[in-house]
Design an enzyme around this catalytic site. Structure first.
Site, mmCIF file in Angstrom:
data_model
loop_
_atom_site.group_PDB
_atom_site.id
_atom_site.type_symbol
_atom_site.label_atom_id
_atom_site.label_comp_id
_atom_site.label_asym_id
_atom_site.label_seq_id
_atom_site.Cartn_x
_atom_site.Cartn_y
_atom_site.Cartn_z
ATOM 1 C CB ALA A 87 -23.133 21.417 95.382
ATOM 2 C CB ALA A 88 -23.518 15.439 95.114
ATOM 3 N N GLY A 89 -22.774 16.683 92.335
ATOM 4 C CA GLY A 89 -22.214 16.526 90.996
ATOM 5 C C GLY A 89 -21.175 17.577 90.666
ATOM 6 C CG ASP A 90 -22.373 21.498 90.774
ATOM 7 O OD1 ASP A 90 -22.601 21.095 89.624
ATOM 8 O OD2 ASP A 90 -23.197 22.131 91.453
#
Length: 311
Positions: A250-253
């Site tokens: 979920a890094a981009g989120d």
């Protein structure tokens, strides 16, 4: 002026396995660790923004299964306004199956479920809260026609829109012109521009090509290399923080959610990207999608000690 961040998009129940290495085709890998958490790009963005101190409303559809109430209660714990989460009958909530290796690499598959029930009538019901938004944050785990309608509504209401084109899917360029901020990774940038994005020069060319489509601000995330930011007046690479990644799911989120918080608070684009980069760096050191999103205090403390994480 409202500081409300409206996130419109997907929510999922995540089922994931942590393993030493990812399996080859047809191979079974045993001795894994299983965990069930909540995810979905839209939900992750909403949780990331809320924990970073944002005032967040989430617009979404869930199913009529046993997970719907659990997901909504989870959002409420983070202070997210759930008034516009709609319960759909005779369909399951979105679900994702994730396998993660010891380096944080992953395989991921998604069943959209109720996420694909989010349509024009739901957006119309949420128009009043959209009209009160400081920024609207979108991703692409909804139907194309739904995404296009949301962009049209936001444009008609003169709302700033941040689009994270993830996953990479076709979108009419007429809608890209109505986006204030586009956030994409190298793969998504290549998908949109049709040109390779594998070198620093490629990144600069891709950013210029995306700006030429009428987008005000383009941010290309480069994983451990950081972010490349481009506007009419700015071209700048902002380095990432050096951490040991355990799970990048979920890094981009988290990056997008916290970026919205920083911008709504009036931080400069450089400061906002640093803030989002810190939140993303913290998130990849933890397992799970929403469980990985850091609190405001954690992000601030991280930035205060940023010297030890500089590349």
């Amino acid at each position: 002026m409202s500081n409300n961040i409206i996130v419109i998009g997907s929510s999922n129940v995540d089922f994931f396995m942590k393993m030493v290495r990812l399996p080859k085709l047809g191979e079974t890998v045993t001795d894994c660790t299983f965990k069930q958490v909540f995810g979905g790009k839209g939900a992750n963005q909403a949780v990331g923004a809320a924990r970073a101190g944002g005032e967040v409303t989430f617009v979404n559809c869930v199913g009529d299964d046993q997970f719907a109430d659990l997901m909504i209660d989870n959002f409420k714990k983070d202070g997210i306004n759930t008034e516009y989460i709609f319960r759909e009958k005779d369909i399951a909530s979105g679900a994702a199956l994730i396998m993660i290796d010891s380096q944080g690499n992953n395989y991921l598959s998604v069943a959209p479920g109720a996420n694909y029930r989010l349509k024009k009538p739901h957006i119309d019901k949420a128009k009043n809260v959209i009209d009160d938004a400081a920024i609207v944050l979108l991703q692409y785990e909804v139907l194309p026609e739904t995404l296009e309608y949301i962009i049209e509504v936001c444009h008609s209401l003169e709302k700033k829109v941040m689009l994270n084109l993830a996953p990479a899917r076709p979108i009419n360029e007429e809608y890209l012109k109505k986006i204030s901020i586009l956030v994409v990774n190298e793969v998504e940038a290549e998908f949109l521009t049709g040109q390779s994005v594998s070198s620093a020069e490629d990144v600069e060319k891709a950013a210029s090509a995306l700006l030429a489509k009428g987008i005000e601000t383009v941010i290309i995330t480069l994983g451990k290399e950081g972010s490349y930011v481009a506007t009419a007046d700015v071209r700048k690479k902002i380095p990432a923080f050096k951490v040991e990644a355990r799970d990048t799911t979920a890094a981009g989120d988290v990056y997008c959610g916290t970026l919205c918080v920083a911008l709504v608070e009036g931080k400069s684009l450089y400061e906002a990207v640093r803030f989002a980069g810190a939140a993303s760096a913290i998130s990849v050191t933890r397992l799970g999608a929403q469980p990985s999103a850091p609190t405001r205090e954690e992000i601030v403390n991280f930035l205060e000690n940023a010297d030890q994480y500089e590349n």
